[in-house]
Scaffold this active site. Structure first.
Site, PDB file in Angstrom:
ATOM      1  N   ASP A   1       4.132  -4.910   4.284  1.00  0.00           N
ATOM      2  CA  ASP A   1       2.797  -4.524   5.419  1.00  0.00           C
ATOM      3  C   ASP A   1       3.283  -4.579   6.998  1.00  0.00           C
ATOM      4  OD1 ASP A   1       1.892  -4.590   2.596  1.00  0.00           O
ATOM      5  OD2 ASP A   1       0.705  -3.225   3.208  1.00  0.00           O
TER       6      ASP A   1
ATOM      7  N   ARG B   1      -2.213   5.071   0.569  1.00  0.00           N
ATOM      8  CA  ARG B   1      -1.616   3.522   1.066  1.00  0.00           C
ATOM      9  C   ARG B   1      -0.666   3.414   0.518  1.00  0.00           C
ATOM     10  NH1 ARG B   1       0.368   3.234  -3.637  1.00  0.00           N
ATOM     11  NH2 ARG B   1       0.978   1.041  -2.792  1.00  0.00           N
TER      12      ARG B   1
ATOM     13  N   ASN C   1       1.939  -9.749   3.216  1.00  0.00           N
ATOM     14  CA  ASN C   1       1.875  -8.388   1.876  1.00  0.00           C
ATOM     15  C   ASN C   1       0.723  -8.912   0.625  1.00  0.00           C
ATOM     16  OD1 ASN C   1       3.957  -5.618   0.460  1.00  0.00           O
ATOM     17  ND2 ASN C   1       3.672  -7.434  -1.605  1.00  0.00           N
ATOM     18  N   LYS C   2       0.739  -7.213  -0.257  1.00  0.00           N
ATOM     19  CA  LYS C   2      -0.908  -7.588  -1.158  1.00  0.00           C
ATOM     20  C   LYS C   2      -0.498  -9.045  -1.462  1.00  0.00           C
ATOM     21  CE  LYS C   2      -2.756  -4.795  -1.278  1.00  0.00           C
ATOM     22  NZ  LYS C   2      -3.638  -4.740  -0.887  1.00  0.00           N
TER      23      LYS C   2
ATOM     24  N   GLN D   1      -3.100  -1.828  -8.217  1.00  0.00           N
ATOM     25  CA  GLN D   1      -1.968  -1.039  -7.915  1.00  0.00           C
ATOM     26  C   GLN D   1      -0.324  -0.981  -8.860  1.00  0.00           C
ATOM     27  OE1 GLN D   1      -3.787  -2.644  -5.802  1.00  0.00           O
ATOM     28  NE2 GLN D   1      -3.587  -1.771  -4.076  1.00  0.00           N
TER      29      GLN D   1
ATOM     30  N   ARG E   1      -7.099   0.387   9.426  1.00  0.00           N
ATOM     31  CA  ARG E   1      -6.770  -0.736   8.423  1.00  0.00           C
ATOM     32  C   ARG E   1      -5.569  -1.579   9.111  1.00  0.00           C
ATOM     33  NH1 ARG E   1      -4.432  -0.357   2.469  1.00  0.00           N
ATOM     34  NH2 ARG E   1      -4.893  -2.379   2.333  1.00  0.00           N
TER      35      ARG E   1
HETATM   36  C1  LIG Z   1       6.088   0.041  -0.004  1.00  0.00           C
HETATM   37  S1  LIG Z   1       4.971  -1.094   0.993  1.00  0.00           S
HETATM   38  C2  LIG Z   1       3.483  -1.284   0.245  1.00  0.00           C
HETATM   39  C3  LIG Z   1       2.151  -2.229   0.398  1.00  0.00           C
HETATM   40  O1  LIG Z   1       1.169  -1.695   0.668  1.00  0.00           O
HETATM   41  C4  LIG Z   1       0.508  -2.060  -0.503  1.00  0.00           C
HETATM   42  O2  LIG Z   1      -0.787  -2.070   0.398  1.00  0.00           O
HETATM   43  P1  LIG Z   1      -1.672  -1.375   0.019  1.00  0.00           P
HETATM   44  O3  LIG Z   1      -1.702  -0.888  -1.563  1.00  0.00           O
HETATM   45  O4  LIG Z   1      -3.539  -1.961   0.772  1.00  0.00           O
HETATM   46  O5  LIG Z   1      -1.594   0.009   1.001  1.00  0.00           O
HETATM   47  C5  LIG Z   1       1.316  -3.612  -0.733  1.00  0.00           C
HETATM   48  O6  LIG Z   1       1.336  -4.255   0.407  1.00  0.00           O
HETATM   49  C6  LIG Z   1       2.641  -3.044  -0.864  1.00  0.00           C
HETATM   50  O7  LIG Z   1       3.480  -3.874  -0.928  1.00  0.00           O
END
Ligand SMILES: CSC[C@H]1O[C@H](OP(=O)(O)O)[C@H](O)[C@@H]1O
Length: 348
Positions: free
Chosen positions: A238, A49, A247-248, A197, A92
């Site tokens: 993202d 991820r 982003n998240k 996370q 995704r």
């Molecule tokens: C270095 S950017 C990582 C970015 O990706 C994460 O999403 P996910 O855990 O769903 O892949 C999150 O948005 C992070 O900021």
């Protein structure tokens, strides 16, 4: 500081090796995938991820398809590889890096005239993506470290560390570079419901590096900003369009609060996360299943039949962003995304 490699090609396996992030922090396990279905499952379960890591995985995925697809003719083989690439690209929807990584390797595949050269050039390009990502993260770290004063407290959200990249990290890369430059940095890591996370991955990475990290609930962030405890917020991304940062989920909440309390809100991301082809309203925000909210371990947290909304990302309008740290320098909104992506060399 130990440099954690998150995913890599293993020729003896004939596939991709990666840290299975769903098992951290209690178990550090290296998993492997040797076919496209396994890779897609790993991406969709967030075993792999993080936007830059998805770009690397997308590239390796096309290399894996070039090795595992078959066909009675080269044209049939090529069609099978391209179908596999489409499936990886669609696994995704929000992080642009996934399609960017796939497309970069597909472009090399399309120039091949036989299976042997297809296998060679696709893996070479995928390896180049991984190496570029590590170089970008270190450059982002160097540019971003200058933004963090000595003895500062930085709030993070989700995980934008080595685990979200090929190594080093973007937002956490800035923190690592600031610490490596001798600055005292304390990190307040939001746990980041529902998949945690921040609590599971950011805390694991920083504790491992000996960097001062404290975990809070996402809803504690506003209280700490209002109390004056936070000097800056730094997050990953993202997808970055000309008008917003994706982003998240929860990032937008922190950006609004940071603006209200006059706290710098920084985004750290490579240029591969920028997307000049879409505006905010044209980006799909991934929605994930009910189970991630409703069940934790063997506990049911939400009454049967009560629906949930489980958005994986949100978007933050560019006017709430103080600066975006890229490998070519610091970009301060408003900016022309087309000009930014078409220029070569450092950001002025
Ligand atoms: C270095 S950017 C990582 C970015 O990706 C994460 O999403 P996910 O855990 O769903 O892949 C999150 O948005 C992070 O900021």
């Amino acid at each position: 500081m130990k440099e954690t490699k998150t995913l890599w090609w293993d020729e003896s396996l004939g596939g991709i090796r990666y840290i299975d992030q769903t098992l951290l922090p209690t178990e550090y396990a290296i998993a492997g995938c040797t076919d496209i279905d396994q890779l897609i499952t790993a991406i969709q379960r967030l075993e792999i991820r993080g936007a830059p890591a998805l770009g690397v995985a997308g590239g390796y995925g096309v290399a894996l398809a070039a090795r595992t697809c078959t066909g009675p003719s080269f044209d049939d083989y090529a069609r099978a590889v391209l179908r596999a690439a489409d499936r990886i690209r669609e696994s995704r929807p929000t992080a642009v890096n996934l399609s960017w990584g796939v497309d970069r390797v597909v472009a090399r595949f399309l120039a091949a005239n036989d299976e042997t050269s297809a296998k060679t050039v696709t893996l070479a390009e995928a390896e180049s993506i991984a190496a570029d990502d590590t170089r970008c993260c270190h450059a982002i770290g160097e540019h971003g470290a200058a933004l963090l004063p000595d003895q500062c407290t930085v709030l993070t959200h989700c995980n934008a560390g080595a685990l979200a990249c090929s190594s080093w990290g973007t937002a956490l890369g800035v923190i690592r570079s600031a610490v490596a430059a001798g600055k005292q940095v304390k990190v307040i890591a939001c746990e980041t419901r529902p998949l945690l996370q921040g609590a599971r991955l950011t805390a694991w990475e920083l504790a491992r590096d000996g960097i001062d990290v404290t975990v809070i609930t996402d809803s504690t962030a506003a209280h700490m900003m209002r109390s004056g405890a936070i000097d800056a917020v730094i997050v990953g991304a993202d997808r970055i369009t000309g008008d917003a940062v994706f982003n998240k989920i929860g990032t937008y909440m922190h950006a609004v609060c940071a603006k209200h309390h006059v706290i710098p809100f920084y985004v750290a991301a490579p240029l591969s996360t920028f997307d000049a082809t879409r505006k905010e309203s044209e980006v799909t925000i991934e929605e994930r299943g009910r189970g991630e909210l409703a069940v934790v371990g063997n506990r049911t947290l939400i009454p049967e039949g009560v629906p949930v909304k489980n958005y994986a990302f949100d978007s933050t309008p560019m006017d709430l962003v103080s600066a975006i740290v890229t490998e070519q320098g610091v970009v301060r909104p408003p900016f022309d995304i087309g000009a930014l992506l078409s220029r070569s060399g450092p950001v002025p």
